[in-house]
Scaffold this active site. Structure first.
Site, PDB file in Angstrom:
ATOM      1  N   LYS A   1      30.273  41.868  -6.198  1.00  0.00           N
ATOM      2  CA  LYS A   1      31.351  41.803  -5.197  1.00  0.00           C
ATOM      3  C   LYS A   1      32.572  41.085  -5.769  1.00  0.00           C
ATOM      4  O   LYS A   1      33.717  41.503  -5.555  1.00  0.00           O
ATOM      5  CB  LYS A   1      30.849  41.081  -3.947  1.00  0.00           C
ATOM      6  CG  LYS A   1      31.934  40.840  -2.893  1.00  0.00           C
ATOM      7  CD  LYS A   1      32.534  42.152  -2.395  1.00  0.00           C
ATOM      8  CE  LYS A   1      33.702  41.896  -1.439  1.00  0.00           C
ATOM      9  NZ  LYS A   1      33.283  41.298  -0.173  1.00  0.00           N
TER      10      LYS A   1
ATOM     11  N   CYS B   1      39.159  38.064   0.871  1.00  0.00           N
ATOM     12  CA  CYS B   1      38.431  38.528  -0.307  1.00  0.00           C
ATOM     13  C   CYS B   1      39.247  38.463  -1.591  1.00  0.00           C
ATOM     14  O   CYS B   1      38.984  37.640  -2.473  1.00  0.00           O
ATOM     15  CB  CYS B   1      37.932  39.954  -0.075  1.00  0.00           C
ATOM     16  SG  CYS B   1      36.638  40.077   1.170  1.00  0.00           S
TER      17      CYS B   1
END
Length: 414
Positions: free
Chosen positions: A211, A265
């Site tokens: 990720k 993010c």
């Protein structure tokens, strides 16, 4: 492993959609959040933020009795931890929310449960979460050693785009990393309830890194576009035309620059890699520094544009971190508006953000910053700075601005 009940800790932008979509598949879901307003909203069948289609899932699940919210965890067959993972001032990961969630869940475990960390996390965070659980529950273990009951711990990072969460939760491939192979398999079974994409199994640290690598790849490419915008400005070149021309090469696909990078993010995750391997992550660090410096460049452009104007009015279009959402987390627009307000104490900064009802705390209490509707703001503008390319701004035409100075950080192309 049969999973009939799931507890979701953290009912934010990822936790609530995950809870709602599981509940839509006849899984009994209890969501936990420390914000009483969120708990009350969910139990009414309402959603506390904007996300297309989410309200339909939540209201339907609450009416069917498959979704409820509480302030504390309840026993369940599986738990999904979806809490914030910010960084501290020195860019070190802050795992305090994960620790609080782990310690809240620990008393509810009897052995045999699955605990999944879904929060985007630095390498080793899943193991750390397990260690906190086991410290609170020494009668449990990950492998059944000494006759202790087993719990299964895994990491399954979210990979969805705000504005498309309810679609991409179902269609996107998922990566599942277990602290043990059995944990990975059990997590795959859980996500198979709603995920139509491929579910790829690995170990927990690799899943954590996957990720971070995905978002760092995006960050590096955005940094290239943002650096191009600085170079083009210095050379008096239209960066939007430049990128369009370069992208006609069959193997070139330059992204569009902007006022910086926001969201929980992309603006955060690369720092987790830098923290884990500071001597090796040189390009990733440089990209972060380029993107973090872009808001200051935009502020300088605004100050240049109002030079010589007494008590100027600056209209800032957009405050969220991307178009057509209400998510303000890590938004560069917030930084820009606050800095412009500091540097123009005698000016007025009018913010147009159609997706929120109020300004964030650092802006709400400033006498020279206000939230306005589009027509009202444009009518008073000396300078317009486009910070977010919301669809609501498509109606504007350059002719509507007259002699008003325009600083377009998004290439909106009026």
């Amino acid at each position: 492993m049969e999973i009939n009940t799931v507890g979701v800790v953290g009912l934010g932008y990822i936790g609530l959609p995950t809870a709602a979509i599981l509940a839509s598949k006849d899984v009994k879901v209890t969501g936990m959040d420390v914000n009483p307003a969120t708990v009350e909203a969910v139990n009414r069948g309402d959603v506390p933020f904007v996300e297309p289609d989410l309200a339909t899932y939540v209201s339907g699940a609450v009416q069917l009795g498959t979704l409820q919210a509480t302030a504390t965890p309840a026993p369940a067959d599986a738990f999904i931890i979806a809490v914030p993972t910010p960084f501290r001032g020195n860019h070190e990961p802050d795992l305090s929310y994960i620790r609080a969630a782990a310690e809240a869940v620990a008393p509810q475990l009897n052995g045999g449960e699955l605990v999944v960390l879904e929060s985007t996390s630095p390498p080793g965070a899943t193991q750390q979460m397990a260690d906190w659980i086991l410290a609170a529950r020494p009668d449990l273990s990950l492998d059944g050693s000494d006759g202790r009951s087993v719990i299964h711990v895994a990491h399954c990072p979210e990979r969805v785009l705000p504005g498309r969460v309810m679609i991409e939760l179902v269609t996107n491939d998922r990566i599942v990393g277990g602290l043990t192979p059995a944990a990975a398999q059990h997590a795959k079974e859980l996500y198979s309830v709603f995920c139509q994409g491929q579910i790829l199994l690995t170990d927990a640290v690799t899943a954590e890194m996957a990720k971070l690598v995905e978002n760092s790849f995006r960050d590096v490419n955005i940094a290239f576009a943002n650096e191009l915008s600085l170079i083009a400005d210095r050379l008096k070149i239209d960066v939007w035309e430049l990128i369009e021309l370069a992208n006609h090469h069959p193997r070139v696909n330059i992204l569009r620059p902007g006022p910086g990078v926001g969201g929980h993010c992309i603006a955060v995750d690369p720092w987790f890699i830098v923290d884990a391997a500071p001597e090796q992550a040189r390009l990733i660090r440089a990209a972060r520094e380029v993107n973090d410096s872009k808001p200051e460049w935009v502020v300088d452009k605004v100050i240049e544009a109002v030079a010589g104007i007494e008590n100027p009015t600056v209209v800032a279009l957009g405050l969220s971190f991307k178009k057509d959402i209400d998510d303000l987390r890590e938004s560069p627009a917030r930084t820009i508006v606050a800095e412009v307000a500091d540097r123009l104490p005698d000016g007025q900064i009018q913010v147009v953000e159609p997706h929120v009802d109020g300004l964030p705390p650092e802006l709400a209490n400033r006498r020279n910053v206000g939230l306005r509707n589009l027509d009202e703001a444009l009518g008073a503008a000396d300078v317009v700075v486009v910070l977010v390319d919301h669809g609501a701004f498509d109606q504007i035409r350059a002719a509507d601005l007259g002699d008003v100075a325009l600083i377009d950080t998004r290439g909106i192309g009026w």
